[in-house]
Structure formats: C-alpha cells, structure tokens
Scaffold this active site. Structure first.
Site, PDB file in Angstrom:
ATOM      1  NE  ARG A 183      -1.984  17.916  14.844  1.00 28.20           N
ATOM      2  CZ  ARG A 183      -2.211  18.459  13.638  1.00 28.20           C
ATOM      3  NH1 ARG A 183      -1.606  20.114  13.451  1.00 28.20           N
ATOM      4  NH2 ARG A 183      -2.571  18.386  13.022  1.00 28.20           N
ATOM      5  CG  HIS A 215      26.540  14.942  -5.661  1.00 27.17           C
ATOM      6  ND1 HIS A 215      27.756  14.214  -6.412  1.00 27.17           N
ATOM      7  CD2 HIS A 215      25.409  14.954  -6.093  1.00 27.17           C
ATOM      8  CE1 HIS A 215      26.224  14.320  -7.258  1.00 27.17           C
ATOM      9  NE2 HIS A 215      25.104  14.528  -7.057  1.00 27.17           N
ATOM     10  NE  ARG A 266      13.806  24.608  14.118  1.00 26.80           N
ATOM     11  CZ  ARG A 266      13.349  25.900  13.083  1.00 26.80           C
ATOM     12  NH1 ARG A 266      12.964  25.587  11.754  1.00 26.80           N
ATOM     13  NH2 ARG A 266      15.086  26.255  13.280  1.00 26.80           N
ATOM     14  CB  SER A 291       3.136  18.502  -2.745  1.00 20.44           C
ATOM     15  OG  SER A 291       1.441  17.510  -2.463  1.00 20.44           O
ATOM     16  CG  ASP A 333      -1.835  -1.128   1.341  1.00 20.01           C
ATOM     17  OD1 ASP A 333      -2.648  -1.248   0.652  1.00 20.01           O
ATOM     18  OD2 ASP A 333      -1.909  -2.226   2.009  1.00 20.01           O
ATOM     19  CB  THR A 376      18.139  17.653   7.464  1.00 18.74           C
ATOM     20  OG1 THR A 376      17.314  19.163   9.130  1.00 18.74           O
ATOM     21  CG2 THR A 376      17.816  18.876   6.583  1.00 18.74           C
ATOM     22  CE  LYS A 377      19.303  18.898  12.806  1.00 19.31           C
ATOM     23  NZ  LYS A 377      19.152  19.644  14.324  1.00 19.31           N
TER      24      LYS A 377
END
Length: 571
Positions: A186, A117, A183, A145, A85, A168-169
């Site tokens: 909730r 890279h 970030r 999106s 799925d 990024t984390k």
C-alpha cells in the site's frame, strides 16, 4: 532502569539507543577511542554515534551522520555512507556499496548486500568476478527484521519494508512492501494499495544517477585541466591566476567524486602545501603573492582583526580542505581568538547589516569557523565569553518577520543581500554548530519569496551563490519541520534538471551563465564545479533522490554539523 546503577558494556551492544543517556564517563571514553581508531583509518562520524565493540566493522569507507549506531554482532564491510539518525541493529549485515539517507532503521538479522558474485558456467563460483552497483536508501525508511536487499536496488523516501521481504527491484517513495520477492502492499500516505511513487521522482532519480556517473568518470580531467604544471599550483580555470581557493576546490571535488586527494600530489603533500601558507602571527592564510609564495596581509585594526576578504574565506576553504586530508591548521587563528567578547560585540554592531548583509554574514561565518577550527588545536579557541556573546547577539538580533538578519535592500536587489547574507551567517554559526535556527518558518517564507524573483532564478540567470543560498536554508529547515515542504520540493525539482544540463564535458560547471555577472563568470572551473556539486546534493535531498548521487559533501558545504569533538570543546 536506574540511572544510578551503571549498565554493563554488553547492555549497549543490544540497546545502543540508551548509550547517550546512560553511559558512564569511562564508557564514553572507550567509545570515543573506538571511533578514533576507525577515524584514523579514514572513517568519519557525526556527533552522538555509537559503534558496538561486538560488531564486525571492517569498512573500506565509513561515513556516519549524527545520532547513528551500529549494534552488537552487526557486520559492516565495503562502503557505507549514512545520513543522520540511522541504525544498524543487532546481527544486521551491510556489505558492498550502501548509501543511507536520514532516519533509516535497519532491523535485526537484515542484510543489505551492495555487491554480487558472477555465476557463469565457465568457472567455479569462488573464481567468479565481483560486481557492485550499490544500494541506495532514501530518508525515513524502516527496513524490518530478516529483510534482504539485493545489489542495485534503490528504496525511495518514506518506505516501509516488511519483515522477511526480499527486495530485488526499486521501491518507489512512500511504498509499504512485503513478500518474497517484495511487492507493493500500500501507499503510506493514502493506505491504498499502489505501486506508484511521487510524480516524476523516478525520472529525476535516474537523471541524478546518470549525472553522478558522468561526473565521476570526468572528475580527474576536470581537476587536471586546472593544474599548472609549470608553477605547481591550481587555477580556477585555464588562463586564470593561481589561487589558494582553487587548490581547496580541487581537494573538495576529488573527495566528492574520487574519494581521494587530487592526483597531482600525495595527500601529505597537499596538506603540507596548505599548512605552509598560514601566517603564524595571525593564523590567517593570505592569497598567493606574484611569485606563488604567501602574500602580505594588511595591518591589523586596533582590536587585532585583519580585514582581508580572501584570507577570511580561507578560514573556511583551507580549514575544511585540510580536514578532508586528515590534517589541521598548523596554528590557531589568533586574529579570532584574541577578540574579547566586548570587541566581538562591537564588531557585530558595526557590520553593514542594512546595506550589505552578505558582507556582514560572511564575517560571522569567518569568525565562528575560526573558533571552531581553533577548538581542534587549543583549549582556548576563543576569548572567555566570546562564543556566548556571538550566539547571544545573533539570537536577540534575528528579525522575527524575516527570520534573518539585516534588512532587504533597495529595489535593485530586494532580498538578495538579506538571503545570501543569511546563508553565510547560518552556515558558519547555527548549522556548523548543530543548533536550530530561530524563527525558521519565517526564514522559509522569506527564502521562498526570494526564490520567485525572476532576476535571479529564471532560466539563464542563476548563479551558484544565489541558488546555494536558497537551497541550504530550505534544506536545513526541512530537517526540523515540514513547513511549506511541498513548495521547497517543487522549487528543487525545477532547478535540478536545469543545473544537470549545464555540466560541460571534461570541464565541469561554470559559476554563472553567459551574460550573468558576478563571481568567476560562466566559464567552467573549479569553484563553479565544487559549488554546483554541493547544490545538486542539497536539491536532490530535498526532492528525496540524493542517495542516487553516491556522494555527500564533507567540506565547506557539508550538510551535517562539524565533527563533534571540536564542537564539544567549544561548548
């Protein structure tokens, strides 16, 4: 939308979710051909998948579970592995090493970039080396999106990544995140702003990732120690006799951890060795004889069935090993195909359900798998009505109080035979054919009660069969229901760290533990390693961290049903 008016091919490029309901037979044949061309290059598709002709799909590795699609103008390269799925929507990009769990939605124009890279100042960017840590996404994740997910990120189960986020984390389970850089906004469960995940999830995820890296580094050594160069055969462990199963276990381990056949032979040589062992008259694969040639099979019974436990298991192990090599049996399993519906029913009735439920369940596993394998080779995989007789018998003989077949044994093993036999039966029938188990909640009740028996599930006493035969039913039930899911997860969280600690450097896993009887014992070998690797995946998936392993079983213990082409011919 009228179902009587055929839809243009381009419609499905942008609305692939409608393909199963509205595609014409010709469109389905075209889609099957497209998937076959990718399969010929090593891809693997579950049932009801769709790959748009307008998508750029040029993978090194592509493994997709059931009900997945790649929409028009998506761009897929590198190594993509998905559960069931999962959707890659129009104009999305998935590159590098990316592993998706079940139920992952990737929104239009999003990019998952599982590579990077270098950009050191000593040379131009286009001459910099490429690196890839990979991206892992858990179950039930919605990536909106225009999201960008960078290399090395793990997104936990049940997360929502807001449109336009740049991730990024790592994102803990149940987190709603947004922004650039992304970030926590909730927690999906409480609605409160938080960055905390499930207790202990991060530590366990890191532990399974470290284990998988270690196992991959040592996989070649684990297999090589069990290769007897003098005889050209595999043994379960040094000093043991050569067995057909050891060869199959080596192939499964190599597929999981190396992504290639064992290095002692080419893939073609592995396949031809296994194919040559099949008895043309019965279609069964006997154990090796003393000189390494195929051994003798016992005389058939009056109904034509040949009762040989090793040959019965080889229907599973050899059939799936050949599948991993891109090959098939040389002959149908005639011993199974010749049983009439009446003979099959008579055998089912005569099996020792009340005293040895494991033996009974293993026979069902063998016959059902033989029918499944036969469907790859012939238009008559079983006698007329035999498959219907099997599932009709199973559905009407399920005990509604236990959700299983047979009965609990005497006090010395209690539910052990019942649960272990139930696993074997379910693996070969309902799970392999993609059917839901009847009375699944009662099955969960029984399996969880069994999992608390300290004779089988206390530290130092577990073996691979007993843990597998609990883990798989709990995992399978969890694909359809949240019934007692927290208890299943808690049990999996207790088991995982203990199992990971048992890996022996350069040697793999033992089947059991010192002082624990049954199976090939506590010495590390191929059978124990193959089984525990699959168990670890099942437990990690129950916990929600399986993506960190970077592998997903594809052989005897694969979580998905068998390839849909064979199942469709049986149905």
């Amino acid at each position: 939308m009228s179902s009587e008016t055929p839809l243009d091919d381009s419609y499905f490029d942008y609305c692939p979710w409608d393909f199963e309901r509205h595609a014409t037979p010709e469109q389905r044949m075209t889609q099957a051909g497209r998937q076959q061309r990718l399969t010929d290059k090593g891809a693997d598709f579950g049932p009801q998948c769709f790959v748009s002709a307008a998508a750029g799909v040029f993978p090194d590795t592509l493994r997709m579970g059931a009900n997945c699609y790649i929409a028009g103008h998506a761009y897929v390269t590198g190594e993509l592995t998905t559960g069931s799925d999962c959707t890659v929507n129009p104009y999305a990009t998935v590159r590098g090493r990316v592993v998706l769990g079940n139920g992952v939605r990737i929104g239009a124009h999003s990019s998952l970039l599982g590579f990077n890279h270098g950009f050191a100042p000593d040379r131009p960017v286009h001459r910099q080396p490429m690196t890839s840590k990979g991206i892992t996404v858990g179950d039930d994740v919605w990536i909106g999106s225009n999201v960008v997910v960078l290399d090395g990120v793990t997104i936990g189960d049940h997360c929502v990544i807001g449109a336009g986020a740049v991730v990024t984390k790592d994102v803990p389970p149940w987190t709603v995140t947004a922004g650039n850089p992304a970030r926590p906004v909730r927690d999906r469960r409480t609605g409160r702003t938080t960055g905390a995940g499930a207790p202990g999830a991060s530590g366990l995820a890191d532990a399974v990732a470290r284990f998988a890296d270690q196992a991959r580094e040592q996989a070649a050594a684990v297999i090589d120690r069990c290769w007897n160069a003098e005889t050209g055969r595999y043994v379960d462990r040094p000093g043991a006799r050569a067995t057909v199963r050891a060869h199959c276990d080596a192939i499964e381990i190599a597929d999981l951890l190396l992504g290639s056949p064992p290095p002692q032979m080419s893939g073609t040589e592995h396949a031809e060795r296994l194919r040559s062992l099949q008895d043309p008259a019965t279609g069964l694969v006997p154990e090796y004889g003393p000189d390494g040639s195929p051994g003798a099979l016992p005389a058939p019974s009056a109904d034509g069935w040949v009762g040989d436990p090793a040959a019965e298991y080889h229907v599973l192990s050899v059939g799936y090993a050949l599948g991993l090599l891109g090959a098939r049996f040389a002959h149908p399993v005639h011993a199974a195909a010749r049983l009439t519906a009446a003979q099959l029913t008579a055998r089912l009735e005569a099996l020792p359900w009340r005293t040895r439920a494991w033996t009974a369940g293993a026979w069902v596993d063998c016959w059902a798998t033989a029918a499944y394998r036969n469907a790859e080779l012939t238009d008559a995989p079983a006698a007329p009505g035999a498959l219907e007789a099997l599932f009709g018998w199973l559905l009407t003989r399920t005990d509604p109080t236990t959700g299983l077949w047979g009965a609990a044994g005497p006090a010395d093993d209690a539910r052990l035979q019942l649960v272990n036999g139930g696993y074997r039966l379910i693996r070969g029938s309902f799970a392999q054919f993609g059917l839901q188990v009847p009375y699944s909640e009662r099955m969960v009740d029984t399996v969880l009660a069994h999992s608390r028996d300290p004779r089988w599930f206390s530290p130092g006493r577990e073996n691979a069969c007993n843990v597998l035969d609990v883990a798989h039913p709990l995992w399978l039930a969890g694909q359809h229901s949240d019934y007692r899911a927290a208890e299943a997860r808690s049990w999996a969280e207790q088991q995982l760290p203990r199992i990971l600690d048992r890996w022996q450097t350069g040697a793999g896993f033992g089947f059991g533990q010192a002082g624990e009887g049954g199976g090939p014992g506590h010495h590390p070998g191929l059978q124990g390693t193959e089984m525990w690797l699959a168990i670890i995946w099942l437990l990690a998936d129950i916990v929600g961290v399986a993506g960190r392993l970077g592998y997903r079983p594809r052989g005897v213990h694969r979580p998905e049903p068998g390839p849909w082409a064979a199942i469709a011919r049986l149905c």
